[in-house]
Enzyme design. Structure first.
Site, PDB file in Angstrom:
ATOM      1  CB  CYS A 255      32.972  92.087  81.115  1.00 23.07           C
ATOM      2  SG  CYS A 255      32.355  93.353  78.961  1.00 23.07           S
TER       3      CYS A 255
ATOM      4  CG  HIS B 209      32.103  88.308  80.040  1.00 19.56           C
ATOM      5  ND1 HIS B 209      30.294  89.215  79.718  1.00 19.56           N
ATOM      6  CD2 HIS B 209      32.550  88.566  79.375  1.00 19.56           C
ATOM      7  CE1 HIS B 209      30.382  90.346  78.941  1.00 19.56           C
ATOM      8  NE2 HIS B 209      32.042  89.646  79.236  1.00 19.56           N
TER       9      HIS B 209
ATOM     10  CG  ASN C 110      30.137  91.113  75.176  1.00 18.77           C
ATOM     11  OD1 ASN C 110      29.816  91.713  76.348  1.00 18.77           O
ATOM     12  ND2 ASN C 110      31.579  90.986  75.524  1.00 18.77           N
TER      13      ASN C 110
HETATM   14  O1  UT7 Z   1      33.818  91.096  77.127  1.00 24.28           O
HETATM   15  C1  UT7 Z   1      35.279  92.087  77.621  1.00 24.28           C
HETATM   16  C2  UT7 Z   1      35.741  90.863  77.198  1.00 24.28           C
HETATM   17  N1  UT7 Z   1      35.792  90.938  75.433  1.00 24.28           N
HETATM   18  C3  UT7 Z   1      36.406  89.918  74.315  1.00 24.28           C
HETATM   19  O2  UT7 Z   1      36.206  88.743  75.436  1.00 24.28           O
HETATM   20  C4  UT7 Z   1      36.218  89.121  73.087  1.00 24.28           C
HETATM   21  C5  UT7 Z   1      37.705  88.744  73.138  1.00 24.28           C
HETATM   22  N2  UT7 Z   1      37.886  88.838  71.570  1.00 24.28           N
HETATM   23  C6  UT7 Z   1      37.456  87.884  71.139  1.00 24.28           C
HETATM   24  O3  UT7 Z   1      36.234  87.342  71.156  1.00 24.28           O
HETATM   25  C7  UT7 Z   1      37.700  87.825  69.658  1.00 24.28           C
HETATM   26  O4  UT7 Z   1      39.464  87.969  69.295  1.00 24.28           O
HETATM   27  C8  UT7 Z   1      37.086  88.596  68.540  1.00 24.28           C
HETATM   28  C9  UT7 Z   1      36.120  88.065  68.329  1.00 24.28           C
HETATM   29  C10 UT7 Z   1      37.351  90.250  68.518  1.00 24.28           C
HETATM   30  C11 UT7 Z   1      38.166  88.834  67.587  1.00 24.28           C
HETATM   31  O5  UT7 Z   1      38.260  87.167  66.305  1.00 24.28           O
HETATM   32  P1  UT7 Z   1      39.773  86.431  66.601  1.00 24.28           P
HETATM   33  O6  UT7 Z   1      39.845  85.220  65.711  1.00 24.28           O
HETATM   34  O7  UT7 Z   1      40.723  86.403  67.455  1.00 24.28           O
HETATM   35  O8  UT7 Z   1      39.909  87.137  64.578  1.00 24.28           O
HETATM   36  P2  UT7 Z   1      40.873  88.595  64.338  1.00 24.28           P
HETATM   37  O9  UT7 Z   1      40.971  89.381  65.862  1.00 24.28           O
HETATM   38  O10 UT7 Z   1      42.584  87.347  64.184  1.00 24.28           O
HETATM   39  O11 UT7 Z   1      40.505  89.061  63.054  1.00 24.28           O
HETATM   40  C12 UT7 Z   1      41.254  87.970  61.986  1.00 24.28           C
HETATM   41  C13 UT7 Z   1      40.389  88.508  61.200  1.00 24.28           C
HETATM   42  C14 UT7 Z   1      40.979  89.799  60.362  1.00 24.28           C
HETATM   43  O12 UT7 Z   1      41.401  90.262  59.351  1.00 24.28           O
HETATM   44  P3  UT7 Z   1      42.821  89.527  58.061  1.00 24.28           P
HETATM   45  O13 UT7 Z   1      43.713  90.746  58.810  1.00 24.28           O
HETATM   46  O14 UT7 Z   1      42.543  88.663  58.803  1.00 24.28           O
HETATM   47  O15 UT7 Z   1      42.727  89.624  56.779  1.00 24.28           O
HETATM   48  C15 UT7 Z   1      40.157  90.995  60.699  1.00 24.28           C
HETATM   49  O16 UT7 Z   1      39.931  92.047  59.404  1.00 24.28           O
HETATM   50  O17 UT7 Z   1      38.995  88.948  60.713  1.00 24.28           O
HETATM   51  C16 UT7 Z   1      38.490  90.357  59.972  1.00 24.28           C
HETATM   52  N3  UT7 Z   1      37.005  90.419  60.772  1.00 24.28           N
HETATM   53  C17 UT7 Z   1      36.693  90.560  60.499  1.00 24.28           C
HETATM   54  N4  UT7 Z   1      35.626  89.663  59.117  1.00 24.28           N
HETATM   55  C18 UT7 Z   1      34.246  89.696  59.449  1.00 24.28           C
HETATM   56  C19 UT7 Z   1      37.166  91.575  61.925  1.00 24.28           C
HETATM   57  N5  UT7 Z   1      36.459  91.922  62.686  1.00 24.28           N
HETATM   58  C20 UT7 Z   1      35.235  91.473  61.794  1.00 24.28           C
HETATM   59  C21 UT7 Z   1      33.934  91.104  61.998  1.00 24.28           C
HETATM   60  N6  UT7 Z   1      33.965  90.407  60.042  1.00 24.28           N
HETATM   61  N7  UT7 Z   1      33.180  91.157  62.339  1.00 24.28           N
END
Ligand code: UT7
Length: 319
Positions: A113, A246, A276
């Site tokens: 990215c 980005h 993205n």
């Molecule tokens: O382009 C390159 C750079 N990439 C990025 O910049 C991405 C950076 N990261 C992010 O954008 C975020 O970390 C994410 C969008 C990927 C995730 O958001 P988050 O607020 O960090 O959520 P999390 O990973 O802490 O997950 C929270 C919960 C989890 O459940 P539990 O363990 O709390 O029960 C996940 O299993 O959300 C759950 N989860 C989902 N739930 C519904 C993860 N993906 C999904 C989903 N739908 N698609």
């Protein structure tokens, strides 16, 4: 001699995949995706489209906007993580598809990215060295091919598309400054670990990401890189007209803007409609903001991005 962007173009595949569509594929919800990422929909390339096809459409639009013929190009750089094949490079394939017959150099940049800012900075340095008068810099991605469509933590985040810019040599600088960084110690945080080995794919050929770790690193790195880049020309964030980040996650974009003291009215956001698109997201957002009249001649614009590696960087432009 300096370089200046004289034309932009972009291309989005026709097929739209909404969050509601994704609800039918994995255990997710429109509300979760919008709240955590800001994404509402993304585009998906047709099966017969390759990164070079998306790149060709975006490049033709940029060349037309610039009033430059393909054979006037002296350099072609394509930033992509999803190339047409192992080799030749997508840039060489694009060169042929555009009908460029002047044997100008063409190569891909693989910085995920961060790829577009890497490619743009390299093209600027090449032009500053007086090596050519016109360059084409493209970001083109088909992430839908490297997503595990059963993994809700990654498949909801990405989309396909391409963006391109044409640079022309100029006596006054259009690209004012750039800074690039990489830190390979974080390579395990965001990767596609698969490779071709003995005629087979060995390792997981899908995006694997530690979302939280990437998020944390991105917010700090992106704020720092913009400040570093502006410092090169003794500019302050409040003097910026536009931040074109980005487009990975609206919360990362908002946090970076806040850190820089920039209101969201001065930030170009497309993540809601494109998701993205990795190396394509910055030139796509730039083209949209140029064509709808937000970015105007004389304005100061910062492009910034971060991706797997990690790689990150920023480019300051006087439009
Ligand atoms: O382009 C390159 C750079 N990439 C990025 O910049 C991405 C950076 N990261 C992010 O954008 C975020 O970390 C994410 C969008 C990927 C995730 O958001 P988050 O607020 O960090 O959520 P999390 O990973 O802490 O997950 C929270 C919960 C989890 O459940 P539990 O363990 O709390 O029960 C996940 O299993 O959300 C759950 N989860 C989902 N739930 C519904 C993860 N993906 C999904 C989903 N739908 N698609």
């Amino acid at each position: 001699m300096y370089s200046r962007i004289v034309g932009t173009g972009s291309y989005l595949p026709r097929k739209i995949l909404t969050n509601r569509d994704l609800e039918k594929l994995v255990d997710t919800s429109h509300e979760w995706i919008v709240t955590r990422t800001g994404i509402e929909e993304r585009r998906i390339a047709d099966e017969d489209q390759k990164a070079s096809d998306l790149a060709m459409e975006a490049s033709r639009a940029a060349l037309e906007a610039a009033g430059i013929r393909p054979n006037d190009l002296g350099l072609i750089v394509v930033a992509t993580t999803t190339p047409d094949q192992v080799f030749p490079s997508t840039a060489c394939v694009l060169q042929a598809k555009l009908g460029v017959e002047n044997a100008c150099p063409a190569f891909d940049v693989q910085a995920v990215c961060g790829g577009f800012v890497y490619a743009l900075a390299l093209a600027d340095l090449y032009m500053r060295a007086g090596k050519c008068r016109h360059a084409l810099v493209v970001g083109s991605e088909i992430y839908s091919r490297i997503l595990d469509w059963t993994d809700r933590s990654t498949c909801v985040l990405f989309g396909d598309g391409a963006g391109a810019v044409v640079l022309a040599a100029d006596d006054t600088p259009g690209i004012l400054a750039h800074r690039l960084h990489a830190d390979g110690r974080h390579s395990g945080s965001l990767m596609v670990p698969g490779q071709i080995c003995g005629g087979r794919v060995s390792g997981r050929p899908y995006v694997v990401m530690e979302g939280g770790a990437v998020f944390k690193f991105a917010v700090k790195a992106l704020g720092d890189i913009v400040e570093e880049t502006l410092a090169e020309v003794a500019m302050k964030p409040e003097e910026l007209d536009w931040l074109i980040p980005h487009q990975a996650n609206i919360r990362i974009i908002q946090a970076t803007a806040k850190r820089l003291g920039l209101p969201m009215e001065r930030v170009v956001v497309t993540v809601d409609k494109h998701g993205n698109t990795s190396a394509a997201s910055i030139p796509l957002a730039l083209d949209i903001a140029v064509r709808d009249g937000r970015v105007r001649r004389g304005q100061h614009v910062v492009l910034e991005g971060i991706g797997g590696g990690f790689t990150w960087g920023a480019v300051l432009i006087r439009w």
